[in-house]
Structure formats: C-alpha cells, structure tokens
Enzyme design. Sequence first.
Site, PDB file in Angstrom:
ATOM      1  CE  LYS A 115     -98.948  38.610 -86.037  1.00 54.76           C
ATOM      2  NZ  LYS A 115     -97.572  38.211 -85.622  1.00 54.76           N
TER       3      LYS A 115
HETATM    4  C1  LIG Z   1     -97.114  36.942 -85.527  1.00 54.67           C
HETATM    5  C2  LIG Z   1     -95.648  36.712 -85.641  1.00 54.67           C
HETATM    6  C3  LIG Z   1     -95.115  35.447 -85.966  1.00 54.67           C
HETATM    7  C4  LIG Z   1     -95.977  34.206 -86.144  1.00 54.67           C
HETATM    8  O1  LIG Z   1     -96.767  34.251 -87.299  1.00 54.67           O
HETATM    9  P1  LIG Z   1     -98.007  33.229 -87.443  1.00 54.67           P
HETATM   10  O2  LIG Z   1     -98.647  33.611 -88.710  1.00 54.67           O
HETATM   11  O3  LIG Z   1     -98.886  33.463 -86.243  1.00 54.67           O
HETATM   12  O4  LIG Z   1     -97.446  31.861 -87.459  1.00 54.67           O
HETATM   13  C5  LIG Z   1     -93.742  35.328 -86.104  1.00 54.67           C
HETATM   14  N1  LIG Z   1     -92.920  36.376 -85.896  1.00 54.67           N
HETATM   15  C6  LIG Z   1     -93.393  37.599 -85.574  1.00 54.67           C
HETATM   16  C7  LIG Z   1     -92.429  38.715 -85.344  1.00 54.67           C
HETATM   17  C8  LIG Z   1     -94.766  37.809 -85.434  1.00 54.67           C
HETATM   18  O5  LIG Z   1     -95.229  39.035 -85.093  1.00 54.67           O
END
Ligand SMILES: *Cc1c(COP(=O)(O)O)cnc(C)c1O
Length: 463
Positions: A115
């Site tokens: 993120k």
């Molecule tokens: C948020 C997150 C995901 C999922 O991503 P999405 O875009 O919500 O599908 C997967 N792995 C990690 C480590 C995350 O923080």
Amino acid sequence: MTASPFPAYISTRGAAPSTDFVGALLAGMAPDGGLYVPASWPDLQGASGQSASAAARANAILTAFVGDALEADAVARASARLTDRFPGPEATPLVELEPGLFVLELFHGPTAAFKDYAMQMVAVLAEAAMAGRGERLLLVTATSGDTGAAAVRAFGGVDRIDLVVLHPLGRVSPVQRLQMTTTGAANVLNLAVRGDFDDCQRLVKGLLADPGLSADRRVSSVNSINWGRLAGQIPYYASAAGALGSEAGKATYVVPTGNFGDAFAGWGARRMGLPMAGLIAATNRNDALARALDTGVYERATASPTASVSMDVQAPSNFERLVFEASGRDADLTRGLFGDFARDGRVSLPGELLAALRREVSAVSVSEADTAQEIARTWADNGRVICPHTAVALHAARGLDRSGGPVVALSTAHPAKFPEAVEAALGFAPERPPQLEGLEGRTERFETVEPTLEAVLAAIGSR
Ligand SMILES: *Cc1c(COP(=O)(O)O)cnc(C)c1O
C-alpha cells in the site's frame, strides 16, 4: 458553457456528474454511491518499454490519468517518491524463484507493504490539489493495520492535510501499531477505538457525514476505493512487463486479493494495452469473489480471521468496478446489482455478465493449511521467507501450467510484518528489514476512545 474536465471520471452507477482527477481523488466515493472510473481508458503507450525507470513509468501513467487537473510538476514530484522512498534501482523488483515462476516484490516501501507504493504518490498529489485550491483537507481512515501505517507514513508532515486514523484497540499487530504511532507527525491523530474494525468503519462513515466537521474544511478518506490509489497501482504492472521483456504477453499475474484494488489495477493495466495473458485473484478462505465467479451468486459472508489478515474482506469493494466494465459499462445494471447487494447481502449475477466476468479474471481460494505449507515450501525449495498474503498467491501460482508462459505472483508484504504466521510455519521469526528496525524504542502517541461518534469528535476537536 463550462469545458468538460480532461480526462473525465464517471461513476459506476451513472447518476453522478463527471469530475476530474482531483475531484475523484478528494471525493473518494461518487455522490451516487458508485465508484469513479475513467470516462475512457488512456493508452499506456511507452510506459511499458523495457528501459524505463519506475519513476518514469509512473510519471507517464499518472500524467495520462491526471491530465489538466494538476501541474505536471506535481505528478513528477509524486513519481519521484518511487526513487526517494524505495531503496534500490527498481522500486518493485521481479525475482525469479524457479524457471518461469516469479514474485513481484511490492514491499520495499517505508512500511514494508504494497500500500506504500500508491499512497506515497497520492499524498503528493493531494497536497498539490489542496495548495491549488487554498483549502484544508481532513482525511479519516479506518484500518486493520496496513492501510493506516501506509497513510501515516505518506501523509505525515504534509501541508494543509490532517489525518485521523482509527484502529481497533489491541487488534492490530504490535509492528503495525508502532508504525502508526511513532512517527511524531503533528498532523496525524491516532485513535485506538474500544471496538472492532467494523466499529472503526462505522465511525469513519459518521465522520464523513458530520456537518460540523466539514463546516470549515473538506473531509475525505483514502480507503481502497479511492481512484487515486487505484491509478497509483497500475505502474508496477508496467514495470513487471518491462522486466519480462518479450515474454510479457504470455504472463499470468496472480494477485493476493482482499478488496480487489490491486487486482483491478492489473485489469486496468491490461485495458490500457499492457501485454498480459491472464489475471487471477487469489483469496484466503474469505472467498466471496471466488464463489461469485464459480456459482454466479455474490454473497456477503461473515469475515473469518486468517493469517493473511489484510485480505479478511467479506465484500470486495472494487468488484463493482469490474462488474461495470464486464457488463459493457452498464450503469443501470451495476446500480441495480449493488443496490440490491447493499440491502440483501446477496445477488444473482445475470448469466451474460457472469460469462463476461469469467473472461476477464479468474479467482481461486486458498486454505489456511495450504498457506502455511506454501510458506514452508518456498523456504525449503527456494530459500526465501514470504508473508502469508504472498503465500496465498504463490500457492495458486504453483498450481498453474507454466509451459505457456511465465507466472508472476504479487508479493504484497515483507514477512517481518507478520512474524507469528511465519514462525508458526517455519519455526523461526523472519529478519526485519531496515525500515522496521528500532520501532520499539520510539515514543508512541495515540488516544484511546469509546466507539461513539461523540467520543471521536471530541478527540478530533480537542487537538
Ligand atoms: C491490502 C493488502 C492486500 C489486499 O489488497 P486489495 O487491493 O485490498 O485486494 C494484500 N496483501 C497485503 C499485505 C495488503 O496489505
């Protein structure tokens, strides 16, 4: 006559005026309850070329999405964060584990989860938008861990923007809490809510709708439906394709999926002309998406806790964008389906739509036992320690036939963010990367509040 914004963003539910990139970024959700998508998808053009740097690719892609809405310089500064805040020559290295089996490492940013990548750039774009308007922005976000940490690191110290992060008291991991509470940024308020993640989300909705709070400033959220975050995830697919070179068009991407933001960014990359053979969303046992594609019934279930906590999602919010696109951009159909889903928690997808969805993506669900086994196997066979989210994708990836082309599993977090799950599978804890060192020694700042709007408003107001 007013000139139409370029490029324009429209709502998946068809009942909101179109807006520009900044409008979509600052609104989050469209006023008709839909999600913003570009009125027409731009072309990737040169952004997938083999030699471009991560920052150059991001700059080309974001420029196409931002258009006239911000100065070119703001987009360039946002893209430069991939150089400034990510170590190494490649922000997202593509690592070959075995012939034809790759992981795309998305976790080298400041909080060691994927993120960071989009959030770092969105913070610069939002700061530029507020400077251009001479306004102040209050961002509120609920987090089960990774989003809040990435937001605090991205928005800490940003001019004209305040950030309030609500996490459920005692229900985020110590590393995740420390990442949020130790930055010392004066514009960040961390609230530990005596409740669960759903309480935090309910309180954020209440804050977004509170007239007193938005009387003298703009109030918004940076959750996973925000168009800015989605646009900011497309460039790393272009980087992967660049690294794969002539094999890129045969590649299948396997994406560990919660809210389907990361996977939809992959869909968008392909829609923009990026060479790609297939896209697979891998979920943990919270498998609403996999069940919908399998049975044609999209149904909300109670989220069940797993080792891949950031994917414990019961109704993947970005699925609405895929439905809109797969239906041939049928806003009436999309509005009807998601209106019914909000009311009943269950809808049947029309047969034609289901067939179209299956042409766009596939989805698989991976059990907890297979996730743990994958962590052990990847260590034994490939000498690499992976996080449980990555393991979900890699397990699905190993099940694919690689004779037709490479398979790329997206690796979304550093294993040291989830030491308990890794230790349970391997018998030892992962080593921390530099960005997770020394957290315990720092001063924590957060306030504990009751799970009521009054308590949260009082905490915000008393600052
Ligand atoms: C948020 C997150 C995901 C999922 O991503 P999405 O875009 O919500 O599908 C997967 N792995 C990690 C480590 C995350 O923080």
